[in-house]
Enzyme design. Structure first.
Site, PDB file in Angstrom:
ATOM      1  CB  SER A 262       7.313 -14.166 -24.744  1.00  0.00           C
ATOM      2  OG  SER A 262       7.355 -14.309 -23.346  1.00  0.00           O
ATOM      3  CE  LYS A 263      15.470 -11.968 -21.091  1.00  0.00           C
ATOM      4  NZ  LYS A 263      16.693 -11.903 -21.898  1.00  0.00           N
TER       5      LYS A 263
END
Length: 497
Positions: A262-263
């Site tokens: 996940s960014k």
């Protein structure tokens, strides 16, 4: 009434007879690793079967659009060598390839689906968030049982509406996935999802089915999070009487055993990886193996060119188990690619990183690249490895003491004085001649070469670890600068003794 003449004209445009795949990203920002893997697998399937690879931009979720994101998509595909055959920028037989430009198509097909009994107009008030996702709580919508006459009256009165899918109350729906096999879902667990929203735009679940059909898509590659939507896709295809494409759902890419990448949690996007000094070719090779493995005699192979991936890529090799992204493994891949590059190509990609540390144009970037190539894992390591070229760093005289090379302070001082004299007399400043001076001194003293080269390298670089040896560093510095640094080394040793 559905515009059957228009629909027939659209159906006539659909290409048939060959594999056609599509990468259909939403322009919502960066290209994350999972998204790039989807693009890669989609590309490889098309190329493996001699088919067509299509780029389609899915921009119906207007609230999440990010300015410049489409350019990021084009740039990433170009850098990764994933050339699309059809798309917004190159056109094609089933244009347009941007969903908002296809807005009139969805309404016409939805109206046809209503006539076929597999959708209905819904005039109920629903929360905006529900409508945006198309997911409502299960329960019979009162509009589902409206007669055609009642529906016509409400439409004539101008009441706002959505068009919802009519899911059968009884029975089950079975769909086939190339990785997960046959999956059966009870229809009673499915909701009458929205197909067309009040603003006339389609929901994602409807638009991608219509577009895939109209573009003749034969293989649909997407994340396993869409498995739960596949039964409703099947029912849409069946409601229209259309063939169902092959589904290829890919397990997620994980940062560890329990968390998806996940960014938001700092995991790198493709752009981040390039900024961190990774090569596109290495990233593509590594990502190909995150959820797919080659078969047969290639089972143990890890390094693949793009053409080799095309030849080897079989749907049966796609795993339904999550893959863990290992940055250290990617570093290994990157180092292999760097070492295999043609020297001139490496020099070109390394030069911007070299010039971060070596500002002096007198030092040849290509020559410096030559001593870096076999000693570099990621390009961002380069500046700290070579910062001594522009300015000799402050260093301790104790660096001259090296047990393995059998050097100490007095011996190093004697070595530097002899090397200084020999270098000063040297007129041909090339590797062979520089090396000859030092090996000649070692031979004369009955010593190993390291006893001469260690003190020289410390004097030239002021570091115990350098990407090149004394010969290469001396040659790149040039005779005058090499002599100046050796004199400084002599002064440092004299002061320490």
């Amino acid at each position: 009434m559905a515009d059957m003449e228009w629909i027939a004209a659209q159906e006539a445009k659909i290409p048939h007879g060959a594999v056609r795949t599509r990468f259909a990203p939403s322009p919502t920002g960066y290209m994350h690793v999972g998204n790039l893997r989807t693009a890669l697998y989609t590309y490889l399937i098309a190329r493996h079967f001699g088919g067509t690879f299509i780029l389609r931009i899915e921009d119906t979720d207007q609230g999440r659009l990010v300015e410049g994101a489409v350019d990021v998509i084009y740039k990433t595909l170009r850098e990764c060598g994933l050339e699309h055959d059809e798309g917004p920028d190159v056109g094609g037989p089933v244009a347009p390839y941007v969903q908002t430009e296809r807005k009139p198509f969805y309404k016409k097909y939805a109206e046809w689906l209503v006539e076929r009994g597999h959708a209905y107009y819904c005039f109920c008030d629903k929360a905006e968030s529900e409508e945006a996702t198309g997911e409502f709580d299960r329960g019979d919508d009162p509009c589902r049982s409206l007669t055609p006459e009642e529906t016509a009256q409400k439409l004539a009165a101008g009441l706002p509406y959505v068009i919802r899918q009519r899911i059968p109350h009884e029975g089950s729906t079975t769909f086939h996935d190339e990785s997960y096999g046959d999956i059966t879902v009870e229809n009673a667990t499915l909701d009458d999802q929205v197909l067309i929203k009040r603003d006339g735009l389609p929901t994602y679940n409807f638009a991608n089915v219509i577009d895939d059909h109209m573009m003749g898509i034969t293989h649909v590659v997407r994340g396993s999070e869409y498995l739960s939507s596949a039964p409703k896709y099947n029912l849409l295809y069946e409601g229209f009487g259309w063939p169902i494409p092959k589904y290829v759902h890919c397990a997620p890419v994980m940062r560890d055993q329990h968390n998806k990448m996940s960014k938001r949690h700092g995991d790198p996007s493709y752009e981040d990886l390039i900024a961190q000094g990774f090569l596109s070719e290495a990233v593509v090779n590594y990502i190909a193996l995150l959820g797919w493995s080659p078969a047969g005699e290639l089972a143990e192979q890890e390094i693949f060119t793009k053409d080799e991936l095309v030849d080897a890529f079989e749907l049966s090799g796609i795993s339904k188990s999550p893959a863990i992204f290992d940055i250290e493994k990617l570093r290994h891949f990157n180092s292999v690619y760097i070492r295999a590059m043609a020297p001139e190509k490496f020099a070109a990609v390394a030069e911007p990183f070299i010039r971060q540390a070596v500002k002096n144009p007198a030092y040849d970037a290509a020559a410096i690249a030559g001593i870096l190539q076999q000693r570099t894992e990621v390009l961002t390591e380069i500046p700290e490895k070579i910062d001594f070229f522009d300015a000799l760093p402050e260093y301790d005289a104790e660096l001259y003491v090296h047990k393995k090379s059998k050097t100490d302070l007095p011996g190093s001082l004697e070595t530097l004085k002899k090397v200084q004299e020999a270098f000063a007399a040297l007129t041909d400043w090339r590797d062979e001649q520089i090396l000859g001076v030092m090996t000649g001194l070692a031979e004369a003293e009955g010593a190993k070469n390291a006893r001469i080269m260690w003190p020289v390298r410390i004097a030239l670089a002021g570091k115990a670890v350098t990407p090149g040896g004394a010969v290469e560093i001396a040659r790149i510095l040039g005779r005058d600068e090499a002599l100046r640094r050796i004199r400084a080394g002599i002064e440092k040793l004299e002061a320490a003794l």
